[in-house]
Write a protein that holds these residues in place. Structure first.
Motif, PDB file in Angstrom:
ATOM      1  N   GLY A  33      78.517 -19.208  11.190  1.00 28.27           N
ATOM      2  CA  GLY A  33      79.390 -18.335  12.233  1.00 28.27           C
ATOM      3  C   GLY A  33      80.261 -17.289  11.354  1.00 28.27           C
ATOM      4  N   SER A  34      80.125 -17.325   9.976  1.00 30.29           N
ATOM      5  CA  SER A  34      81.223 -16.682   9.058  1.00 30.29           C
ATOM      6  C   SER A  34      80.447 -15.252   9.171  1.00 30.29           C
ATOM      7  CB  SER A  34      81.141 -16.956   7.764  1.00 30.29           C
ATOM      8  OG  SER A  34      79.964 -17.057   7.218  1.00 30.29           O
ATOM      9  N   THR A  35      81.205 -14.156   8.889  1.00 31.64           N
ATOM     10  CA  THR A  35      80.574 -12.771   8.883  1.00 31.64           C
ATOM     11  C   THR A  35      81.297 -12.034   7.760  1.00 31.64           C
ATOM     12  OG1 THR A  35      82.636 -12.235  10.148  1.00 31.64           O
ATOM     13  CG2 THR A  35      80.692 -12.917  11.425  1.00 31.64           C
ATOM     14  N   ARG A  36      80.623 -10.892   7.641  1.00 27.44           N
ATOM     15  CA  ARG A  36      80.865  -9.836   6.386  1.00 27.44           C
ATOM     16  C   ARG A  36      80.666  -8.535   7.057  1.00 27.44           C
ATOM     17  NH1 ARG A  36      78.224  -9.858   1.511  1.00 27.44           N
ATOM     18  NH2 ARG A  36      80.287  -8.873   0.589  1.00 27.44           N
ATOM     19  N   TRP A  37      81.600  -7.809   7.164  1.00 25.44           N
ATOM     20  CA  TRP A  37      81.512  -6.207   7.552  1.00 25.44           C
ATOM     21  C   TRP A  37      81.618  -5.158   6.542  1.00 25.44           C
ATOM     22  CZ3 TRP A  37      80.388  -7.381  12.359  1.00 25.44           C
ATOM     23  CH2 TRP A  37      81.001  -8.493  12.744  1.00 25.44           C
ATOM     24  N   GLY A  38      80.601  -4.129   6.820  1.00 24.12           N
ATOM     25  CA  GLY A  38      80.681  -3.009   6.111  1.00 24.12           C
ATOM     26  C   GLY A  38      80.377  -3.400   4.837  1.00 24.12           C
ATOM     27  N   VAL A  39      79.071  -4.078   4.413  1.00 19.98           N
ATOM     28  CA  VAL A  39      78.691  -4.507   3.153  1.00 19.98           C
ATOM     29  C   VAL A  39      77.811  -3.541   2.588  1.00 19.98           C
ATOM     30  CG1 VAL A  39      77.360  -6.302   1.912  1.00 19.98           C
ATOM     31  CG2 VAL A  39      78.825  -6.911   3.680  1.00 19.98           C
ATOM     32  N   PRO A  40      78.147  -2.731   1.502  1.00 17.72           N
ATOM     33  CA  PRO A  40      76.958  -1.751   0.944  1.00 17.72           C
ATOM     34  C   PRO A  40      75.827  -2.516   0.523  1.00 17.72           C
ATOM     35  CG  PRO A  40      79.074  -2.151  -0.410  1.00 17.72           C
ATOM     36  CD  PRO A  40      79.170  -2.739   0.850  1.00 17.72           C
ATOM     37  N   GLY A  41      74.588  -2.056   0.565  1.00 16.52           N
ATOM     38  CA  GLY A  41      73.417  -2.677   0.116  1.00 16.52           C
ATOM     39  C   GLY A  41      72.313  -1.814   0.376  1.00 16.52           C
ATOM     40  N   GLY A  42      71.139  -2.265   0.854  1.00 18.56           N
ATOM     41  CA  GLY A  42      69.833  -1.564   1.009  1.00 18.56           C
ATOM     42  C   GLY A  42      68.750  -2.092   0.209  1.00 18.56           C
ATOM     43  N   SER A  43      67.469  -2.094   0.830  1.00 18.47           N
ATOM     44  CA  SER A  43      66.403  -2.654  -0.266  1.00 18.47           C
ATOM     45  C   SER A  43      66.216  -1.748  -1.338  1.00 18.47           C
ATOM     46  CB  SER A  43      65.164  -2.386   0.852  1.00 18.47           C
ATOM     47  OG  SER A  43      65.037  -0.983   1.047  1.00 18.47           O
ATOM     48  N   ALA A  44      66.442  -0.516  -1.406  1.00 20.95           N
ATOM     49  CA  ALA A  44      66.345   0.464  -2.675  1.00 20.95           C
ATOM     50  C   ALA A  44      67.264  -0.389  -3.876  1.00 20.95           C
ATOM     51  CB  ALA A  44      66.797   1.553  -2.334  1.00 20.95           C
ATOM     52  N   VAL A  45      68.599  -0.418  -3.210  1.00 20.68           N
ATOM     53  CA  VAL A  45      69.841  -0.880  -4.339  1.00 20.68           C
ATOM     54  C   VAL A  45      69.446  -2.158  -4.883  1.00 20.68           C
ATOM     55  CG1 VAL A  45      71.960  -1.498  -4.578  1.00 20.68           C
ATOM     56  CG2 VAL A  45      71.471   0.437  -2.948  1.00 20.68           C
ATOM     57  N   TYR A  46      68.952  -3.113  -4.042  1.00 21.98           N
ATOM     58  CA  TYR A  46      68.597  -4.469  -4.556  1.00 21.98           C
ATOM     59  C   TYR A  46      67.581  -4.691  -5.609  1.00 21.98           C
ATOM     60  CZ  TYR A  46      72.119  -6.748  -1.588  1.00 21.98           C
ATOM     61  OH  TYR A  46      73.303  -7.155  -0.858  1.00 21.98           O
ATOM     62  N   VAL A  82      66.471   1.490 -17.571  1.00 20.90           N
ATOM     63  CA  VAL A  82      66.736   2.256 -16.314  1.00 20.90           C
ATOM     64  C   VAL A  82      66.009   2.306 -15.356  1.00 20.90           C
ATOM     65  CG1 VAL A  82      65.857   4.460 -17.086  1.00 20.90           C
ATOM     66  CG2 VAL A  82      67.806   4.795 -15.818  1.00 20.90           C
ATOM     67  N   SER A  83      66.275   2.189 -14.022  1.00 23.32           N
ATOM     68  CA  SER A  83      65.541   2.633 -12.848  1.00 23.32           C
ATOM     69  C   SER A  83      66.001   3.409 -11.862  1.00 23.32           C
ATOM     70  CB  SER A  83      65.472   1.012 -12.041  1.00 23.32           C
ATOM     71  OG  SER A  83      66.574   0.860 -11.428  1.00 23.32           O
ATOM     72  N   SER A  84      65.109   4.154 -11.091  1.00 21.57           N
ATOM     73  CA  SER A  84      65.646   4.981 -10.291  1.00 21.57           C
ATOM     74  C   SER A  84      65.345   4.703  -8.909  1.00 21.57           C
ATOM     75  CB  SER A  84      64.740   6.411 -10.423  1.00 21.57           C
ATOM     76  OG  SER A  84      63.406   6.251 -10.299  1.00 21.57           O
ATOM     77  N   ILE A  85      66.146   5.416  -7.771  1.00 17.22           N
ATOM     78  CA  ILE A  85      66.026   5.215  -6.470  1.00 17.22           C
ATOM     79  C   ILE A  85      65.712   6.467  -5.919  1.00 17.22           C
ATOM     80  CG2 ILE A  85      67.278   4.687  -4.393  1.00 17.22           C
ATOM     81  CD1 ILE A  85      68.896   2.595  -5.557  1.00 17.22           C
ATOM     82  N   VAL A  86      64.783   6.570  -4.944  1.00 17.60           N
ATOM     83  CA  VAL A  86      64.252   7.482  -4.215  1.00 17.60           C
ATOM     84  C   VAL A  86      64.354   7.309  -2.815  1.00 17.60           C
ATOM     85  CG1 VAL A  86      62.402   9.183  -3.738  1.00 17.60           C
ATOM     86  CG2 VAL A  86      62.556   8.124  -5.954  1.00 17.60           C
ATOM     87  N   ALA A  87      65.660   7.980  -2.291  1.00 13.26           N
ATOM     88  CA  ALA A  87      66.011   7.457  -0.779  1.00 13.26           C
ATOM     89  C   ALA A  87      67.122   8.425  -0.430  1.00 13.26           C
ATOM     90  CB  ALA A  87      66.364   6.249  -0.631  1.00 13.26           C
ATOM     91  N   PRO A  88      67.029   8.682   0.824  1.00 17.87           N
ATOM     92  CA  PRO A  88      68.076   9.607   1.270  1.00 17.87           C
ATOM     93  C   PRO A  88      69.743   8.895   1.044  1.00 17.87           C
ATOM     94  CG  PRO A  88      66.410   9.646   2.957  1.00 17.87           C
ATOM     95  CD  PRO A  88      66.089   8.613   1.917  1.00 17.87           C
ATOM     96  N   LEU A  89      70.667   9.691   0.465  1.00 16.49           N
ATOM     97  CA  LEU A  89      71.715   9.075   0.243  1.00 16.49           C
ATOM     98  C   LEU A  89      72.999   9.513   1.059  1.00 16.49           C
ATOM     99  CD1 LEU A  89      73.550   7.065  -1.566  1.00 16.49           C
ATOM    100  CD2 LEU A  89      73.545   8.814  -3.400  1.00 16.49           C
TER     101      LEU A  89
END
Length: 305
Positions: A21-34, A45-52
């Motif tokens: 039942g706990s919640t967290r709001w507005g968490v920055p993430g995304g598959s590309a970031v993880y 180094v690694s790179s991300i190719v995604a709309p930002l």
């Protein structure tokens, strides 16, 4: 900055609801970031190719993540993330984020640079198909793929799904994903069916959360079971993506598939130790190598039947 392994996926800001039942709001993430964070444990180094999106807090990211190929858009994709007691998760886009393709990398993004190794995180089916074709045409040698269970549960035939999988080198679905492909099947039985359908894919690895990973290398007479690293679980968000990034980052560095699987498991272990990607940011090479050494002793092998 050299691009290193490239991660194709999404940036998101998520509102999370956990089983207790706990919640967290507005968490920055995304598959590309993880995935990019998971890769950084094993590559410089690694790179991300995604709309930002302009509202994404990039100052929180590791400075070794190359964002130079990220196309700017006004807002970040916003999701609800709902977690169940058995480990399943459901991500539902908010109304203004329903056009998933808009928040996903396009062909022009893939053509904006070269990468020897690329990971395609869950993206819309047609976008994934076109990206793979563009990456192959551009000379990318190693492509890994994770898929979205919404596509796997859709109206596309198993044949069409496997035609797509057959075009990549590494296929790394979750247990939830393979249940969508093969309802009622356990991971090992699903692995057997996957391998019979795509015999040439160099690596198939089914991510089973706390149950570790079931994997098979093309042509091998054995299945591999990579156990999960024993750590206190705080937040499972992004663990599967971190695993995929760790596999690709390691493979790009040293080329051994078994070692890459172990590195993926270590990346996932750091991810789940903290909230969001905080523990991945804090992980050190010394700690990662220590976990890797212990995990090497725990690999299990079973004959294919």
């Amino acid at each position: 900055m050299t691009s290193g392994p490239a991660i194709y996926g999404n940036f998101t800001i998520d509102d999370l609801v956990y089983p207790n039942g706990s919640t967290r709001w507005g968490v920055p993430g995304g598959s590309a970031v993880y995935a990019a964070m998971g890769a950084l444990l094993w590559t410089k180094v690694s790179s991300i190719v995604a709309p930002l999106g302009a509202d994404y807090p990039i100052t929180l990211l590791d400075k070794r993540i190359d964002l130079s190929r990220c196309r700017s858009i006004p807002k970040t994709m916003r999701n609800w993330g709902l977690y169940e007691e058995d480990g399943r998760r459901h991500f539902i886009s908010r109304n203004e984020s329903r056009d998933w393709t808009y928040f996903s990398p396009a062909l022009a993004d893939a053509a904006s640079g070269y990468q020897a190794a690329a990971h395609i995180a869950p993206l819309p089916f047609e976008a994934t198909k076109q990206l793979i074709e563009e990456l192959r045409a551009g000379g990318t040698k190693s492509i890994s793929l994770d898929m979205d269970d919404h596509d796997l549960l859709g109206n596309r035939s198993l044949k069409k799904m496997m035609e797509l999988v057959s075009t990549v080198d590494l296929f790394m679905p979750s247990q939830q994903d393979v249940l969508a492909l093969f309802p009622g099947k356990g991971p090992l039985e699903a692995m057997h069916q996957l391998r019979s359908l795509v015999p040439e894919v160099a690596l198939i690895a089914i991510k089973c959360g706390a149950g570790g990973t079931i994997a098979h290398l093309a042509g091998s007479e054995e299945y591999l079971r990579i156990p999960a690293v024993h750590v206190e679980v705080i937040d499972q968000t992004g663990a599967g993506d971190a695993f995929c990034g760790g596999v690709l980052g390691s493979l790009a560095r040293q080329g051994d598939l078994l070692e890459a699987l172990l590195c993926g498991a270590v990346s996932a272990s750091f991810c789940i130790e903290g909230m969001g990607f905080s523990s991945l940011l804090e992980a050190t090479g010394e700690a990662a190598n220590s976990r890797l050494e212990r995990l090497r002793q725990r690999v299990e092998r079973a004959p294919c039947k």
